[in-house]
Every structure is written in structure tokens, then in C-alpha cells.
Design an enzyme around this catalytic site. Sequence first.
Site, PDB file in Angstrom:
ATOM      1  N   TYR A  27       1.488  28.955  21.453  1.00 46.27           N
ATOM      2  CA  TYR A  27       1.561  30.200  20.661  1.00 46.27           C
ATOM      3  C   TYR A  27       0.583  31.246  21.172  1.00 46.27           C
ATOM      4  CZ  TYR A  27       1.684  32.857  16.214  1.00 46.27           C
ATOM      5  OH  TYR A  27       1.827  33.809  15.235  1.00 46.27           O
ATOM      6  N   TYR A  30       8.030  38.067  19.224  1.00 45.82           N
ATOM      7  CA  TYR A  30       6.998  37.541  18.333  1.00 45.82           C
ATOM      8  C   TYR A  30       7.694  37.038  17.077  1.00 45.82           C
ATOM      9  CZ  TYR A  30       2.768  37.170  15.533  1.00 45.82           C
ATOM     10  OH  TYR A  30       1.743  36.707  14.743  1.00 45.82           O
TER      11      TYR A  30
END
Lengths: 149, 395
Positions: free
Chosen positions: B293, B344
Site C-alpha cells: 500500500y 487510490y
Amino acid sequence: MTERNHVLPPGLPAPAPMRDGLDAPFWAATRRHELVVQRCNGCGGWQWGPEWNCHHCLGFDIGWTEVEATGVIYSWERPWYPVHRALAEAGPYVVLLVELPHAGGVRMVGNLVGDPLQPFQIGDRVRAVFEDHDDADTPFTLVQWERMG
Amino acid sequence: MGNDLTVRGRVAVVGVGESTYYKRGQSPDPEFVLLLKAILAACADAGIAPSQIDGFCSYSNDRNDPPRLAAALGLRELRFSNMQWTSGGGGAAGAVGNAAAAIVAGNAECVVAFRSLAQGQFGRFGQGGGSRPISGEYAYQIPYGKISPAQSYAMRTTRVLWEHGISRDTMKAIALAAYHHAQNNPRAVMYGRPLTPEAYDESRWIVEPYRLFDCCQENDGAAAVVLMSAERARELRVDPVYVLGAQQGGPRRSGAWADNNTDYATSSFKHVAERLFAQAQLGPADVDVVQSYENFTGGVLMSLIEHGFCTYENANEVLTFDNLVAPKGRLPLNTSGGNLAECYMHGLGLVIEAVRQIRGESSNQVPGAKVALASAGPMVPVVSSLIVGNGEALG
Ligand SMILES: [Zn+2]
């Protein structure tokens, strides 16, 4: 200290003590230009940020102790991109994370006073500068930091 | 950890799906519609009717609640609904783990982990709002101009780079690898928009030590993952992707206010990764491809080290562009483009990419990938991490 000596321009949110009263002593002390930190009356442990009980011994008998308003730069960042309209013309500024070795190593966030491009590094000693905002609807004082000698 | 007390190999991902990914504010659909489209795509991928779903898991204050979803999708019964407590995208792998746990516990049979995020409709993460007084933790940070997520976590990266002598070139390599992979991924918002080393170097500082390309995008989109028991998964498809491990958590005082977490310079993964590999009965060397991430490249750097993919000492040598790109790099990273260059999607897109790698369906396929890891939310107080694999990896 006059408005023009503030590190950041006016328009950012002002700090307000929590409604439940937890951190009122801290903000009241800044108005007197004193730096206070939570310290447990039971075990002597230091604590920051404020909480209702001591995370060392879990006791509720916790007080506030004035500490020498100095510290050591633990880390830092330099924002350039303004994320708040009050900062649109502010240019770069430095946010410090300051460690207080004499208060159990608690850390406080503040700004570096002076030229944002001045040389400094992790480990440098800093002294608190109490930045009064007397013209605010509810006057308050921020704790900023300047490099020592 | 005894086998009968773990999700390992007992739950599988049977379907993945996403909406079209948009730049912030460019979605023609409201957030709830994006999510419905993602869930319908995941069900189609699984070959199931949406009415077979009986549980939902999400994270990070998702605004689209399971009762509304259940009504809209015609569920016969909502048996399990769950929200992981965390900030940022720290729950992306955790939501999948919670879904898997519910299935192993017998509380539900077909659970969807989801995230929907329309920053155009609901406001940006990267801008900090008003001017009214604030209190609590924020009062110790926002008046000092420490406001946005980038400003919340830049200082941790400063400290890690300083403590261990790690070069910012590692962060640059992470960004360049993501953009490189996105050029082969038509779903990616940055598809057709390559990033050169020169453009990275010349990009503006957002907050030192983060340049523009060290920071995730702001997007509109939704993603969904369908999980079922391993037995039912094998009836549905020939290539179920098994959950080998899923862990979440935060280290000591990770939630202490204003950067007073005990071990400061951490991505919060040290214990989570240790538990994850123990559960999966694997080590870092067994992982063929990593989805890590990216809120910020500095967080990826820290996550990779804390998962054991490199060390503080050799990070400068291991984290190079050549090592991080598929198919030939020794540590293929964020092969969809990830949060930086695909979308995102608060980390759930990284979970989907991990699944696609195991199925052999990635746009940057690592040949023969059997084990993939997806981690979520570096530096936030509660993070999560997931390992998936094929039948061969299950042994
Ligand atoms: Zn105590």
C-alpha cells in the site's frame, strides 16, 4: 509577540480545550508561558498526549507537572504545498517533532521559528517559544521552538 | 498456530471486480453506484448471483452501509456485517481477513469485502478544511500546519531515512516501478502517462521528504472481492485463490496522540508481518510478488523492510527500479500501478491485483506466481496484511 511574528499566517483553526476538560490545564498553562505535561501521581510515569488514566500503572490519579521548556529535534518535515487556504501564500515552513528527554521522552509537535531553510538536523537542541494569539475570539497560545546556540 | 484454528486454506477469493477508475471528481456515477458496479462485476467474475451474498466487510468509515447494499442487491438475508476500526486504508487486507474469519466461523457463506470512495463527491483527503477551533488530538497538530495525510506521516519517513542511512532513491524507485507497471494496465488512471526519472526529480515538494510522485492519487472508484469457503470455491472455479494468512493490528501505543507511539519510526507492520508469515507457514522468500500500500513511497519502504523483503542495511541495494519491476525483478512490486498509478482505491485494488497475479491474469504477470502478499495502510495506527496463493502454495 505581535501577529507578524507568528510562524504561520492567521486563518488556521485555533486549538480549543476538550469539552470534557481533559487537556484544559495544558492550554491554560501555555497562556502563562509554562509547558506542562501529564505525570502520574501514583507511579511517576510521564504521559503525552493527555489521557484520563496513566498508561504505565493504569491509575486515575494523574497530575500536570511543569517541565523545562526545552527539547531535542526528534524528526521534522517541511511542507511546501499549501493544504489550507490560510497557507496559500505561506511558502515552506518546518514542522518539528520535539522530544523532551527530561519528561520521559514525550514528543511534541510544533513549528521551527525563523528561516524555514535554516540549517538544522535531528538531535539539535531547541527551546520553546510561546506564540500568543491574543486577538483570537478566544485567546490562545501555541508552543513553537527555536534552535539553541 | 494449529490448522483447525486458522483461515489458512479454508477460504478462497472467488471473484474480484472494480468500477471504472477515475481521477477525483470525474466519476459520472455517485459513490453508491460505483460500489454496486464493482460488486456486480465481482459476482460476474465469480459466476454467482448477487443474491447469494450474505455478508459485507469494509473499513475506514466507508459511507455505504451493508443494510442499504443488501436491500439494493436483493440479498435473501444479511448474516454478517463488519467494519474494521482503523484510519486511512489500514483495513484493506483486514476486511478480507474479517470476511474469511466469518466464513470459517460459520457466520456467513459468501462475504464481499468492499471499498467505495468518491473524493469528488465527498471531499478530498489531501485538503484540510475550515477555520473553526478544533480540540483533542487535532489541536496539537493542525494549528502548526500538520494537517493532511502527507503531513501526518512525512516525519516518520524523515526519521527512518536518518536512523538507517537510507537514500531517497529507494522512494524514487518505488514510484517509477508503479508508473512503469501502470503503462501496461488499461484500468490504471495513469495508463499512457509514463513517469521519467527526470520528471520525478523535477516534481515539486509536497512536504519534504515527499515529492509529488511519492504521494498517492486522489480518485473516484470502487472495488470488491467475493470470498467463500474453499470447498464451495472449488465447485465454482478451477483456479480459486486461497487465503493463506490475514492479520491486522497495531503495535504498542500506536494510537497515542501526536506522534507519541512508542516505536516511532515504524510502518506498524513488525508484529503483523510476523503473525502473518507464521499463519501462512511461509517466509518472505516464498512470496513471488508484493502489493504494498502506497499512501506515500516512504511507507512502502518501511513496509517492505518490516515484512522482511529487505533489511534496513541493504534497502539501498535491493530497492532499485530493476529489482521492483515485473517480470524479471527479484521483488516485483505493485504490478497494477497500485495506489500511485492505477487508482487510490484505499488498498483494495492491491488485494485484487494480488489475486490476479495468482490467477495469471495480471497486466504485468510474474511468471508462475504462486504466492502474493498485499499489505495495507503503512504508518496508520492499525494496519493489515494478507497472503494469497494457489493450490500448489497450499501444499
Ligand atoms: Zn502511573
